[in-house]
Write an enzyme that holds these catalytic residues in place. Structure first.
Site, PDB file in Angstrom:
ATOM      1  N   LEU B  61       0.812  -1.215   0.000  1.00 14.06           N
ATOM      2  CA  LEU B  61       0.000   0.000   0.000  1.00 14.06           C
ATOM      3  C   LEU B  61       0.845   1.265   0.000  1.00 14.06           C
ATOM      4  O   LEU B  61       0.313   2.366   0.118  1.00 14.06           O
ATOM      5  CB  LEU B  61      -0.969  -0.013   1.200  1.00 14.06           C
ATOM      6  CG  LEU B  61      -2.029  -1.129   1.128  1.00 14.06           C
ATOM      7  CD1 LEU B  61      -2.948  -1.072   2.341  1.00 14.06           C
ATOM      8  CD2 LEU B  61      -2.862  -1.021  -0.149  1.00 14.06           C
ATOM      9  N   ARG B  62       2.153   1.100  -0.111  1.00 19.06           N
ATOM     10  CA  ARG B  62       3.073   2.227  -0.331  1.00 19.06           C
ATOM     11  C   ARG B  62       3.033   3.303   0.744  1.00 19.06           C
ATOM     12  O   ARG B  62       3.549   4.402   0.531  1.00 19.06           O
ATOM     13  CB  ARG B  62       2.796   2.888  -1.689  1.00 19.06           C
ATOM     14  CG  ARG B  62       2.847   1.952  -2.865  1.00 19.06           C
ATOM     15  CD  ARG B  62       4.190   1.327  -3.004  1.00 19.06           C
ATOM     16  NE  ARG B  62       4.306   0.543  -4.226  1.00 19.06           N
ATOM     17  CZ  ARG B  62       5.038  -0.544  -4.327  1.00 19.06           C
ATOM     18  NH1 ARG B  62       5.715  -1.001  -3.296  1.00 19.06           N
ATOM     19  NH2 ARG B  62       5.116  -1.183  -5.488  1.00 19.06           N
ATOM     20  N   ASN B  92       7.802  -2.932   3.024  1.00 18.56           N
ATOM     21  CA  ASN B  92       8.878  -2.280   2.261  1.00 18.56           C
ATOM     22  C   ASN B  92       8.501  -0.843   1.927  1.00 18.56           C
ATOM     23  O   ASN B  92       8.439  -0.431   0.781  1.00 18.56           O
ATOM     24  CB  ASN B  92       9.246  -3.078   1.004  1.00 18.56           C
ATOM     25  CG  ASN B  92       8.079  -3.258   0.044  1.00 18.56           C
ATOM     26  OD1 ASN B  92       6.930  -3.291   0.458  1.00 18.56           O
ATOM     27  ND2 ASN B  92       8.388  -3.367  -1.240  1.00 18.56           N
ATOM     28  N   ASP B 150       9.775  -8.929   2.300  1.00 19.05           N
ATOM     29  CA  ASP B 150       9.382  -8.966   0.883  1.00 19.05           C
ATOM     30  C   ASP B 150       9.944  -7.823   0.055  1.00 19.05           C
ATOM     31  O   ASP B 150       9.911  -6.670   0.457  1.00 19.05           O
ATOM     32  CB  ASP B 150       7.857  -8.941   0.741  1.00 19.05           C
ATOM     33  CG  ASP B 150       7.443  -9.077  -0.719  1.00 19.05           C
ATOM     34  OD1 ASP B 150       6.827  -8.145  -1.250  1.00 19.05           O
ATOM     35  OD2 ASP B 150       7.775 -10.111  -1.329  1.00 19.05           O
ATOM     36  N   HIS B 177      10.178 -14.176   0.728  1.00 16.08           N
ATOM     37  CA  HIS B 177      10.363 -13.821  -0.679  1.00 16.08           C
ATOM     38  C   HIS B 177      11.613 -14.568  -1.110  1.00 16.08           C
ATOM     39  O   HIS B 177      12.699 -14.307  -0.603  1.00 16.08           O
ATOM     40  CB  HIS B 177      10.537 -12.297  -0.781  1.00 16.08           C
ATOM     41  CG  HIS B 177      11.095 -11.810  -2.092  1.00 16.08           C
ATOM     42  ND1 HIS B 177      10.425 -10.914  -2.885  1.00 16.08           N
ATOM     43  CD2 HIS B 177      12.261 -12.053  -2.740  1.00 16.08           C
ATOM     44  CE1 HIS B 177      11.162 -10.638  -3.973  1.00 16.08           C
ATOM     45  NE2 HIS B 177      12.277 -11.309  -3.899  1.00 16.08           N
ATOM     46  N   ASP B 305      -0.242  -9.516  -4.570  1.00 15.62           N
ATOM     47  CA  ASP B 305       1.042  -8.811  -4.673  1.00 15.62           C
ATOM     48  C   ASP B 305       0.819  -7.466  -5.349  1.00 15.62           C
ATOM     49  O   ASP B 305       1.612  -7.008  -6.176  1.00 15.62           O
ATOM     50  CB  ASP B 305       2.090  -9.633  -5.443  1.00 15.62           C
ATOM     51  CG  ASP B 305       3.510  -9.119  -5.191  1.00 15.62           C
ATOM     52  OD1 ASP B 305       4.448  -9.636  -5.826  1.00 15.62           O
ATOM     53  OD2 ASP B 305       3.670  -8.182  -4.389  1.00 15.62           O
ATOM     54  N   HIS B 309       2.639   1.590  -8.929  1.00 15.57           N
ATOM     55  CA  HIS B 309       3.761   2.436  -9.362  1.00 15.57           C
ATOM     56  C   HIS B 309       3.208   3.568 -10.206  1.00 15.57           C
ATOM     57  O   HIS B 309       2.217   3.403 -10.911  1.00 15.57           O
ATOM     58  CB  HIS B 309       4.760   1.645 -10.203  1.00 15.57           C
ATOM     59  CG  HIS B 309       5.651   0.765  -9.402  1.00 15.57           C
ATOM     60  ND1 HIS B 309       6.591   1.264  -8.517  1.00 15.57           N
ATOM     61  CD2 HIS B 309       5.743  -0.577  -9.331  1.00 15.57           C
ATOM     62  CE1 HIS B 309       7.209   0.253  -7.944  1.00 15.57           C
ATOM     63  NE2 HIS B 309       6.724  -0.869  -8.405  1.00 15.57           N
ATOM     64  N   GLY B 324       6.491  -4.533 -10.673  1.00 15.38           N
ATOM     65  CA  GLY B 324       5.285  -4.578  -9.847  1.00 15.38           C
ATOM     66  C   GLY B 324       4.043  -4.244 -10.642  1.00 15.38           C
ATOM     67  O   GLY B 324       4.088  -3.406 -11.543  1.00 15.38           O
TER      68      GLY B 324
END
Lengths: 308, 426, 184
Positions: B61-62, B92, B150, B177, B305, B309, B324
């Protein structure tokens, strides 16, 4: 009839396209012998050389080709290291579009990236080298030179030696010669021949002596030191021992076999300096042929029919 | 609020049957034919299928850091649009979610938005650097259910072993991962005839399967639970299938793009950045092995996943585009269109892969089945309707999907979370 | 030609032969010192005509006049217009044209654009003392201020018609015909 807006890959050309380019190249060779080495064919057209990788020879060759066709030439060089996250590549093309270039001659370090450019410009794109994918004009000039020397491109045995994995010259030449039913062999260290490469229609050798048997044309590729550093082979000494073209080895090829190299040559690594004499005339031919082939390619891209 | 769903075809992992469903106070009260009585809201589900709310065990979800690509609100809306009532988001981010403070923050933010459950996955190692373990105890206390680095593999075998052992104490699931970075270094496309033809730096399938093998060996050795992320290759499946015969604490997931696309589709797209993903799209034999593994149960979950972007980044040359794809909003339709419509799986399998198994693996109680007493997390779908994937239909802030413009079958009509309608197809 | 059929024959093989002899004489009359002459045939049929004229001059005067071949494709003004890309043929001028009387030879004079291109190309080769234009047929409809010095035959035509010069070297027979649109 020429029906291609872009010239980005030999894989996408048919034999008739290549023959049309050669026909024009012959005429452009004649033009280069005149007092006035110019034709107004591309007068008023703008050709942009967009080189993200250093290259003096190819770039000046395209520049002179465009100028002899009376086009206006713009040179953009940006070293790859100054590209942060690639934004500059797309931004650069977008900014260039305000000059309405007719043709963009592009060289980039990314394979198969010419398609990305097409989305942001109306210009015809000519691939001057994209990563390890293709270098169409190099293969065209190589084939043109071979046809001049041998009279034909049919049924020749062609051998490409060296770092096949990272070579766009190798790929373009393979696709090109295949269109003329020549048979192609590749020879290099196993680490430098790509995965399942025989599927492309070539014979794979790791022994230069065996590979040379009865060949008509040898294209030696340049070896780069980075490959040694990434452990593709342990030392230049080992590479030379197995893959260097020496006077002794060359005897296995057909008499009158043509030796070519896209340049610049690492003497005594790829080719023994004892063979300099055999190569010299072709080095000169290749430069002149390169100019003629590039003029042909620019001419075709620049004078293509406007769509209705 | 009382909701009555009438005339549904209820799909659980083990059964399909006709029933009405009565929901009250966020719970499923009754599941039986012809429920009478009034409700505050009645939903006519005639001709539609009702699944337990989907649960995505692998989403990005950035947030924090790249809220321009996705934030918790847009992510929640995208999830709800895709029929998901719960997602687990990977750490991440910038900063990395590797401490209790950020775990708490993610949980609170998702409650504030109040659409679906967002469960933060904590990092296995501090800042995902692969050097030191993060504080599992503190993160578990704050509500963390699982751990993952991940984006990266834990390269040091000894450290991963310690992670597995230490996580056992808190019953935290390690999600691995699997990628040997020395084998995949510099690569961005599956090693295949296509990578050779176009001179592209390749990623061999063994860079995934070699670490699948290692990670399973470690988990087995210390008898710890292990879940393998985004399985993409036949070789990995062979190893997993064999291991599962004697090791029951192993689970794994795949993403829809691995059972619908191959490296040939990248060539067909003329190397558009929307096809770049890590692990890279495999070859035909991988796609077929994954479909078979889903059918046979070797693969437990379908996880999206979902990896947003920005358009500017995805329009760069293939080699430069960040890997991604988004997937929350297309996962169900892709699964239905490509797996059920051509008979590889049935509807019960969808309930199992998208809901029952993820709930079980994550330890989410009272979810994963439509039954009396369960939480009212429900997804109602129409299997006859089709839709075309277009930017204007997507709720995600990003639109990097290789399925843009494609027509898919199976739409989500309602998504209900704790008895509240969080998505309705208009 | 596609979509056209023969309407009238305006020159027979005998006519062509007589016309070429007359043109050769006219060229020599204008430039008595035949050593100053140079012939340039425009691809394709202009080249065959130029060769025949060269042979006739040799017959009449005994002089070997130098002959060059000119392809004007690269100098055309309509390279990007709609239509198939023309095939570029050989250009070969093995002698200097400086201070020569260049006799440009073509089969049909129509809009004048081909001659305009030829003149530009000739100037890139050197500086002739004079350029004269000799054509077998003039059919009118000039779009540029260009005129021939010596004309084989003036043929009035409708603009929709076509004039075709056929020569034995390439078309198996000698004749000049007017073509009209066929109704097929």
């Amino acid at each position: 009839m020429w029906d291609k807006k872009h010239i980005i890959a030999i894989k996408e050309l048919e034999r008739r396209h290549i023959e049309a380019i050669f026909n024009l190249a012959r005429n452009f060779k004649e033009l280069s012998q005149r007092e006035i080495k110019k034709t107004p064919a591309l007068r008023g057209k703008t050709v942009v050389n967009l080189f993200f990788e250093n290259s003096t020879r190819t770039r000046t060759s395209f520049e002179l080709a465009a100028k002899r066709l009376s086009a206006d030439v713009l040179n953009f060089s940006a070293s790859m290291s100054s590209l942060s996250k690639g934004e500059s590549i797309v931004d650069t093309i977008k900014n260039l579009e305000s000059y309405h270039p007719d043709i963009i001659v592009a060289r980039v370090g990314f394979s198969a990236s010419m398609r990305t450019f097409m989305r942001y410009t109306d210009a015809s794109i000519i691939n001057a080298g994209d990563g390890a994918n293709e270098h169409p004009t190099q293969a065209l000039l190589d084939m043109f030179t071979v046809e001049e020397a041998k009279g034909t491109l049919e049924n020749l045995k062609v051998l490409i030696v060296g770092d096949i994995r990272h070579s766009r010259v190798a790929r373009s030449n393979i696709f090109g010669f295949q269109k003329f039913s020549s048979s192609i062999r590749v020879c290099g260290p196993t680490t430098l021949v790509p995965y399942e490469f025989h599927k492309i229609g070539v014979e794979v050798f790791d022994d230069l002596d065996k590979a040379l048997d009865d060949v008509d044309v040898i294209i030696m590729l340049r070896i780069q030191r980075e490959r040694q550093e990434s452990s593709f082979f342990p030392s230049l000494r080992e590479y030379v021992e197995r893959f260097s073209l020496t006077p002794g080895r060359i005897k296995k090829a057909k008499k009158g076999c043509l030796i070519m190299h896209p340049g610049p040559i690492n003497w005594d690594i790829e080719i023994s300096s004892a063979l300099k004499e055999r190569l010299h005339p072709f080095i000169l031919h290749q430069a002149g042929n390169g100019l003629a082939v590039r003029m042909a390619v620019l001419y075709l891209a620049g004078t293509r029919r406007k769509e209705l | 609020m009382k909701i009555l769903i009438k005339g549904a075809k209820v799909v659980n992992n083990d059964d399909i049957f006709d029933a009405d469903i009565l929901i009250n106070n966020g719970k499923i009260i009754k599941v039986e034919k012809s429920i009478s009585g009034r409700a505050d809201k009645e939903i006519d589900a005639c001709g539609k299928h009702v699944f337990p709310g989907f649960i995505d065990i692998h989403t990005h979800l950035r947030t924090p850091g790249r809220e321009d690509e996705e934030d918790f609100l847009s992510g929640s809306k995208a999830a709800a649009h895709g029929g998901f009532t719960a997602v687990c988001c990977m750490p991440n981010t910038t900063p990395c979610v590797d401490n209790e403070g950020l775990i708490r923050w993610v949980i609170e933010e998702s409650k504030k938005i109040g659409l679906i459950d967002i469960y933060p996955i904590g990092a296995i190692t501090k800042n995902r650097k692969g050097e030191e373990l993060s504080e599992y105890g503190a993160m578990a206390k704050a509500g963390c259910l699982a751990l993952s680095d991940d984006g990266d593999s834990v390269e040091n075998g000894s450290l991963l072993r310690k992670a597995l052992e230490y996580a056992k104490m808190f019953n935290l699931l390690i999600i691995s991962h699997c990628e040997d970075k020395s084998l995949s270094a510099g690569g961005f496309i599956r090693e295949s005839f296509i990578s050779s033809k176009y001179g592209m730096r390749p990623v061999s399938d063994i860079s995934e399967s070699a670490i699948v093998y290692r990670d399973i060996a470690l988990a087995r050795y210390v008898d710890a639970r292990l879940h393998l992320a985004h399985i993409s290759s036949k070789k990995s499946i062979e190893i997993i299938s064999e291991a599962k015969k004697t090791f029951s604490k192993l689970s794994c997931e795949t993403a829809p793009h691995y059972f619908t696309l191959t490296v040939e589709d990248i060539e067909k797209s003329k190397f558009h950045g929307n096809f770049r993903v890590n692990p890279p799209l495999g070859e035909k034999h991988d796609l077929e092995a994954i479909r078979k593994a889903l059918k046979e149960g070797t693969i437990d979950c379908i996880a999206t996943d979902h990896a947003p972007h920005s358009t500017a980044e995805k329009e760069l040359p293939f080699e430069q585009a960040p890997p991604g794809l988004i997937g929350l909003e297309t996962a169900f339709s892709l699964t239905y269109t490509h797996l059920v419509e051509n008979g590889i799986m049935d509807l019960k399998n969808i309930a199992e892969k998208l809901s029952f198994n993820p709930a079980r693996i994550l330890g989410l109680k009272e979810r994963g089945r439509v039954e009396e007493g369960a939480l009212a997390d429900i997804t109602i779908v129409d299997l006859e309707k089709e839709w075309v994937v277009e930017t204007k239909k997507l709720f995600s802030k990003s639109n990097n999907t290789p399925f843009m413009g494609k027509r898919l079958k199976g739409t989500v009509e309602y998504t209900i979370h704790r008895g509240r309608i969080v998505y309705k197809n208009v | 030609m596609e979509g056209f059929k023969d309407k009238t024959r305006v020159l027979s093989p005998q006519d062509i032969k007589r016309v070429l002899y007359r043109l050769a004489h006219q060229i020599l009359e204008k430039t008595p010192d035949s050593n100053k002459l140079a012939l340039l045939g425009i691809q394709t049929r202009g080249v065959f005509l130029a060769r025949r004229i060269k042979a006739i001059i040799k017959e009449i005067e005994g002089t070997d006049v130098p002959l060059g071949i000119l392809d004007i494709t690269l100098y055309r003004d309509d390279l990007t217009a709609i239509g198939p890309s023309p095939l570029v043929k050989e250009t070969k001028i093995n002698f200097s044209i400086d201070n020569k009387v260049v006799v440009l030879i073509d089969d049909v004079l129509f809009t004048g654009r081909t001659i305009r291109a030829a003149l530009d190309e000739i100037m890139d080769f050197g500086r002739p003392q004079k350029v004269e234009l000799v054509v077998l047929v003039d059919r009118g409809y000039r779009e540029l201020p260009i005129r021939a010095d010596f004309v084989g035959k003036n043929i009035p035509t409708a603009q929709t018609e076509h004039v075709e010069v056929r020569l034995e070297e390439i078309d198996k027979k000698d004749e000049v015909v007017i073509l009209e649109k066929s109704n097929k």
